[in-house]
Design a protein around this motif. Structure first.
Motif, PDB file in Angstrom:
ATOM      1  N   VAL A 301       0.839  -1.210   0.000  1.00 21.31           N
ATOM      2  CA  VAL A 301       0.000   0.000   0.000  1.00 21.31           C
ATOM      3  C   VAL A 301       0.871   1.256   0.000  1.00 21.31           C
ATOM      4  O   VAL A 301       0.572   2.234  -0.701  1.00 21.31           O
ATOM      5  N   GLN A 302       1.938   1.249   0.773  1.00 23.93           N
ATOM      6  CA  GLN A 302       2.826   2.427   0.833  1.00 23.93           C
ATOM      7  C   GLN A 302       3.467   2.701  -0.518  1.00 23.93           C
ATOM      8  O   GLN A 302       3.604   3.857  -0.949  1.00 23.93           O
ATOM      9  N   SER A 303       3.886   1.648  -1.189  1.00 22.49           N
ATOM     10  CA  SER A 303       4.503   1.857  -2.515  1.00 22.49           C
ATOM     11  C   SER A 303       3.498   2.456  -3.496  1.00 22.49           C
ATOM     12  O   SER A 303       3.846   3.360  -4.293  1.00 22.49           O
ATOM     13  N   GLU A 304       2.275   2.017  -3.433  1.00 21.85           N
ATOM     14  CA  GLU A 304       1.256   2.582  -4.329  1.00 21.85           C
ATOM     15  C   GLU A 304       0.998   4.046  -3.997  1.00 21.85           C
ATOM     16  O   GLU A 304       0.837   4.874  -4.902  1.00 21.85           O
ATOM     17  N   ILE A 305       0.934   4.371  -2.708  1.00 22.70           N
ATOM     18  CA  ILE A 305       0.694   5.768  -2.307  1.00 22.70           C
ATOM     19  C   ILE A 305       1.859   6.655  -2.741  1.00 22.70           C
ATOM     20  O   ILE A 305       1.670   7.774  -3.231  1.00 22.70           O
ATOM     21  N   ASN A 306       3.071   6.153  -2.593  1.00 24.71           N
ATOM     22  CA  ASN A 306       4.242   6.942  -2.990  1.00 24.71           C
ATOM     23  C   ASN A 306       4.233   7.217  -4.498  1.00 24.71           C
ATOM     24  O   ASN A 306       4.560   8.312  -4.956  1.00 24.71           O
ATOM     25  N   GLU A 307       3.858   6.240  -5.268  1.00 26.00           N
ATOM     26  CA  GLU A 307       3.806   6.445  -6.715  1.00 26.00           C
ATOM     27  C   GLU A 307       2.771   7.507  -7.083  1.00 26.00           C
ATOM     28  O   GLU A 307       2.989   8.358  -7.950  1.00 26.00           O
ATOM     29  N   LYS A 308       1.625   7.457  -6.459  1.00 27.99           N
ATOM     30  CA  LYS A 308       0.580   8.461  -6.752  1.00 27.99           C
ATOM     31  C   LYS A 308       1.041   9.860  -6.322  1.00 27.99           C
ATOM     32  O   LYS A 308       0.780  10.836  -7.043  1.00 27.99           O
ATOM     33  N   LEU A 309       1.726   9.967  -5.180  1.00 31.28           N
ATOM     34  CA  LEU A 309       2.208  11.287  -4.732  1.00 31.28           C
ATOM     35  C   LEU A 309       3.241  11.849  -5.704  1.00 31.28           C
ATOM     36  O   LEU A 309       3.254  13.052  -5.991  1.00 31.28           O
ATOM     37  N   GLN A 310       4.118  11.008  -6.205  1.00 34.54           N
ATOM     38  CA  GLN A 310       5.135  11.494  -7.156  1.00 34.54           C
ATOM     39  C   GLN A 310       4.488  12.006  -8.447  1.00 34.54           C
ATOM     40  O   GLN A 310       4.883  13.041  -8.996  1.00 34.54           O
ATOM     41  N   THR A 311       3.536  11.315  -8.921  1.00 38.86           N
ATOM     42  CA  THR A 311       2.873  11.764 -10.156  1.00 38.86           C
ATOM     43  C   THR A 311       2.155  13.084  -9.929  1.00 38.86           C
ATOM     44  O   THR A 311       2.169  13.966 -10.795  1.00 38.86           O
ATOM     45  N   GLN A 312       1.541  13.253  -8.745  1.00 36.00           N
ATOM     46  CA  GLN A 312       0.850  14.519  -8.470  1.00 36.00           C
ATOM     47  C   GLN A 312       1.866  15.669  -8.333  1.00 36.00           C
ATOM     48  O   GLN A 312       1.617  16.779  -8.804  1.00 36.00           O
ATOM     49  N   GLU A 313       2.987  15.392  -7.676  1.00 37.32           N
ATOM     50  CA  GLU A 313       4.020  16.440  -7.544  1.00 37.32           C
ATOM     51  C   GLU A 313       4.528  16.880  -8.921  1.00 37.32           C
ATOM     52  O   GLU A 313       4.713  18.068  -9.192  1.00 37.32           O
ATOM     53  N   GLU A 314       4.774  15.944  -9.771  1.00 38.83           N
ATOM     54  CA  GLU A 314       5.240  16.294 -11.115  1.00 38.83           C
ATOM     55  C   GLU A 314       4.211  17.136 -11.850  1.00 38.83           C
ATOM     56  O   GLU A 314       4.550  18.094 -12.552  1.00 38.83           O
ATOM     57  N   ALA A 315       2.971  16.774 -11.685  1.00 39.37           N
ATOM     58  CA  ALA A 315       1.907  17.526 -12.372  1.00 39.37           C
ATOM     59  C   ALA A 315       1.832  18.943 -11.839  1.00 39.37           C
ATOM     60  O   ALA A 315       1.719  19.923 -12.600  1.00 39.37           O
TER      61      ALA A 315
END
Length: 326
Positions: A301-315
């Motif tokens: 779950v943490q890995s999935e959350i981290n991936e979503k946060l990175q994509t939002q930061e880039e956006a």
């Protein structure tokens, strides 16, 4: 000298004129005459006895003609029945089993019943009734079997009626038990009943007729009884050879099924033993296993959350850069 009383004594003993000898001769003559008369009577009585025997033979022949179709017992029984009973009795005697569907049998039955009732109304004796029915049978058989024309059958009737009303007929038809008036009545009846419709009787007996059958034949297939434990299969579902070889060979009767049940009793299923899956494990083992499972799930779950946060930061960073350029 001889005695004078000798001659008179001799005359008394041997003279024909004696009073004792005359009565004896008369008695002998009378006896001879009586014998001659008896012989004459015997001669006269002998020829007289022959006609009486001939009369008896003729009477017997007349009665034989009366019973050629029905016997005396049958005619007597018919006289005691009503119209319905006469119809049933004649149906049985003539063997008419299809009078309701056969025109020929219906006409023949009506022919005999009408003749019998007509003769009964004229108060015919049993002998006369039997003779009249014999005459009806003779004429109808001439049409059916002999194929006689009207003229030939009329001549047969005249030959049968010959000798009626005569003492010593030269030609006899055997129906002398009818009187002259009865013979005239019979001829008139046959004229209006048989001879007047002669061509119709000929057509009835000798012309083939088409049988009109009103109806329709339909083939209806019915379900066969369940003689076997399984119903018959459809032809397109299973070949009959396989069905007859493997399926239909089962028991056909309830008794056979009961016998098979007795030979092979049903086996009761054994109860299954319930095994606890946690047997052999301690609480610590369970806690360690649960800890490993939860850590794995949390890391995923943490890995999935981290991936979503990175994509939002880039956006967001790309949007900020565009705003700065403006």
């Amino acid at each position: 000298m001889a005695s004078p009383w000798m001659f008179p004594r001799q005359r008394r003993a041997g003279s024909p004129g004696n009073g004792e000898t005359l009565p004896r001769g008369a008695m002998a003559a009378k006896k001879a005459k009586e014998r001659e008369k008896e012989k004459e009577k015997e001669k006269e009585s002998a020829p007289a006895s022959v006609p009486s025997q001939e009369d008896d033979i003729v009477a017997k022949d007349e009665e034989e003609m009366a019973w050629k179709f029905l016997s005396l017992e049958e005619v007597t029984a018919l006289l005691e029945l009503d119209i319905v009973g006469v119809q049933k009795a004649l149906e049985e005697f003539l063997n008419l089993k299809h009078r309701l569907t056969s025109l020929k049998e219906a006409v023949i039955l009506d022919y005999y019943i009408s003749g019998f009732l007509w003769a009964k109304s004229l108060e015919f004796t049993s002998v006369q009734l039997g003779g009249f029915l014999t005459l009806l049978n003779l004429l109808i058989e001439n049409i059916d079997s002999q194929h006689m024309t009207l003229e030939q059958n009329t001549q047969e009737l005249m030959n049968a009626m010959a000798g009626i009303g005569q003492c010593n007929p030269k030609k006899s038809g055997g129906f002398e038990f009818f009187t002259v008036d009865q013979a005239k009545a019979i001829i008139n009846y046959l004229k209006i009943s048989l001879f007047q419709h002669y061509s119709l009787y000929q057509y009835l007996f000798h012309s083939p007729r088409e049988e009109l059958v009103i109806g329709d034949e339909n083939i209806v297939e019915l379900v066969k009884p369940a003689d076997s434990p399984f119903p018959a299969p459809l032809e397109e579902g299973l070949p009959y050879e396989i069905y007859s070889k493997f399926i239909i060979s089962g028991p056909e009767t309830e008794e056979e099924i009961k016998e098979m049940d007795e030979d092979y009793p049903e086996e009761e299923p054994e109860p299954e033993s319930v095994i606890d899956p946690l047997v052999g494990y301690t609480i610590e083992d369970v806690q360690s296993v649960l800890g490993v499972i939860t850590n794995e799930m949390i890391s995923v779950v943490q890995s999935e959350i981290n991936e979503k946060l990175q994509t939002q930061e880039e956006a967001y960073s790309t949007r900020i850069d565009k705003l700065k350029k403006i």
